[in-house]
Design a protein around this motif. Structure first.
Motif, PDB file in Angstrom:
ATOM      1  N   GLY A  27       0.821  -1.210   0.000  1.00 58.15           N
ATOM      2  CA  GLY A  27       0.000   0.000   0.000  1.00 58.15           C
ATOM      3  C   GLY A  27       0.849   1.251   0.000  1.00 58.15           C
ATOM      4  O   GLY A  27       2.008   1.230   0.426  1.00 58.15           O
ATOM      5  N   PRO A  28       0.260   2.362  -0.486  1.00 55.82           N
ATOM      6  CA  PRO A  28       1.037   3.599  -0.627  1.00 55.82           C
ATOM      7  C   PRO A  28       1.594   4.144   0.684  1.00 55.82           C
ATOM      8  O   PRO A  28       2.727   4.618   0.729  1.00 55.82           O
ATOM      9  N   ALA A  29       0.834   4.084   1.764  1.00 56.65           N
ATOM     10  CA  ALA A  29       1.299   4.647   3.034  1.00 56.65           C
ATOM     11  C   ALA A  29       2.497   3.852   3.569  1.00 56.65           C
ATOM     12  O   ALA A  29       3.491   4.437   4.022  1.00 56.65           O
ATOM     13  N   VAL A  30       2.403   2.534   3.512  1.00 60.28           N
ATOM     14  CA  VAL A  30       3.503   1.696   4.004  1.00 60.28           C
ATOM     15  C   VAL A  30       4.724   1.858   3.102  1.00 60.28           C
ATOM     16  O   VAL A  30       5.851   1.976   3.590  1.00 60.28           O
ATOM     17  N   HIS A  31       4.495   1.900   1.788  1.00 57.47           N
ATOM     18  CA  HIS A  31       5.624   2.071   0.876  1.00 57.47           C
ATOM     19  C   HIS A  31       6.330   3.403   1.135  1.00 57.47           C
ATOM     20  O   HIS A  31       7.571   3.457   1.176  1.00 57.47           O
ATOM     21  N   LEU A  35      10.189   3.973   2.198  1.00 59.04           N
ATOM     22  CA  LEU A  35      11.074   4.878   1.462  1.00 59.04           C
ATOM     23  C   LEU A  35      11.689   5.933   2.386  1.00 59.04           C
ATOM     24  O   LEU A  35      12.877   6.255   2.266  1.00 59.04           O
ATOM     25  N   ALA A  36      10.893   6.456   3.317  1.00 59.97           N
ATOM     26  CA  ALA A  36      11.413   7.466   4.255  1.00 59.97           C
ATOM     27  C   ALA A  36      12.501   6.865   5.144  1.00 59.97           C
ATOM     28  O   ALA A  36      13.525   7.520   5.417  1.00 59.97           O
ATOM     29  N   ALA A  49      20.804   1.468   2.730  1.00 59.87           N
ATOM     30  CA  ALA A  49      19.404   1.731   2.373  1.00 59.87           C
ATOM     31  C   ALA A  49      18.878   0.674   1.401  1.00 59.87           C
ATOM     32  O   ALA A  49      17.736   0.220   1.522  1.00 59.87           O
ATOM     33  N   GLN A  50      19.705   0.274   0.460  1.00 59.18           N
ATOM     34  CA  GLN A  50      19.290  -0.735  -0.509  1.00 59.18           C
ATOM     35  C   GLN A  50      19.054  -2.089   0.151  1.00 59.18           C
ATOM     36  O   GLN A  50      18.075  -2.769  -0.154  1.00 59.18           O
ATOM     37  N   ARG A  51      19.940  -2.497   1.048  1.00 60.76           N
ATOM     38  CA  ARG A  51      19.762  -3.783   1.743  1.00 60.76           C
ATOM     39  C   ARG A  51      18.500  -3.762   2.584  1.00 60.76           C
ATOM     40  O   ARG A  51      17.742  -4.726   2.627  1.00 60.76           O
ATOM     41  N   PHE A  52      18.280  -2.640   3.276  1.00 59.00           N
ATOM     42  CA  PHE A  52      17.057  -2.489   4.061  1.00 59.00           C
ATOM     43  C   PHE A  52      15.824  -2.633   3.161  1.00 59.00           C
ATOM     44  O   PHE A  52      14.904  -3.382   3.481  1.00 59.00           O
ATOM     45  N   TYR A  53      15.817  -1.906   2.063  1.00 63.54           N
ATOM     46  CA  TYR A  53      14.639  -1.899   1.192  1.00 63.54           C
ATOM     47  C   TYR A  53      14.326  -3.300   0.669  1.00 63.54           C
ATOM     48  O   TYR A  53      13.162  -3.696   0.595  1.00 63.54           O
ATOM     49  N   CYS A  54      15.354  -4.056   0.340  1.00 62.97           N
ATOM     50  CA  CYS A  54      15.133  -5.409  -0.185  1.00 62.97           C
ATOM     51  C   CYS A  54      14.558  -6.350   0.873  1.00 62.97           C
ATOM     52  O   CYS A  54      13.827  -7.284   0.529  1.00 62.97           O
ATOM     53  N   ARG A  55      14.852  -6.118   2.145  1.00 62.35           N
ATOM     54  CA  ARG A  55      14.316  -6.964   3.227  1.00 62.35           C
ATOM     55  C   ARG A  55      13.011  -6.422   3.799  1.00 62.35           C
ATOM     56  O   ARG A  55      12.273  -7.141   4.476  1.00 62.35           O
TER      57      ARG A  55
END
Length: 160
Positions: A27-31, A35-36, A49-55
């Motif tokens: 969902g947009p709010a969670v995404h 991202l923040a 940041a990239q490793r975090f985003y992938c997990r």
């Protein structure tokens, strides 16, 4: 910051593309929240940041209401003195099935050992995280702590 860690590099990677699809599905709010957090982490390291985003999507699904606690453990490793950025990258690379099995209390203990080592040597703390993260659940945390104690003693001796 976002163009440096998200748009240009992450989305060229197959794992990044998959993570983006999974994050968007939350969902947009969670995404936007994810991202923040990535933007905050990118101030320390784009790779972090990239490793975090992938997990993140697996962690959001797996830890549920405790997602923020999962984030905080890794973020503290990267930002609180003694900062262990390599340790935070290793933390966010822990496969989610392993992270869930160890639990947040176990992850906190593991990160705490890294911080203790980091007070003596950040480089040694990064090595501790990189080499022990894959061993979580296979090796008891008490044994890892004992290894860290020995490493710190050796590191502080003349000639090591």
């Amino acid at each position: 910051m976002r163009p440096l860690w998200y748009e240009s590099h992450l989305l060229d990677d197959p794992a990044g593309k998959t993570a983006r699809q999974r994050c968007l599905a939350l969902g947009p709010a969670v995404h936007e929240k994810i991202l923040a957090i990535g933007d905050r982490l990118a101030q320390e390291s784009a790779v972090l940041a990239q490793r975090f985003y992938c997990r993140a999507p697996d962690a959001y699904d797996g830890f549920g209401d405790e997602f923020d606690r999962w984030v905080a453990i890794g973020e503290r490793l990267a930002t609180t003195e003694p900062a262990v950025r390599e340790g935070a990258v290793a933390y966010f690379e822990i496969p989610m099935a392993k992270a869930l099995a160890v639990g947040l209390d176990g992850l906190e203990r593991w990160a705490g050992v890294a911080v203790q080592v980091g007070a003596v040597s950040r480089k040694l703390a990064g090595m501790f995280c990189e080499t022990t993260a894959p061993l979580l659940r296979q090796v008891a945390l008490d044994r890892m702590h004992a290894w860290a104690d020995v490493a710190v003693r050796l590191h502080t001796q003349h000639g090591w």
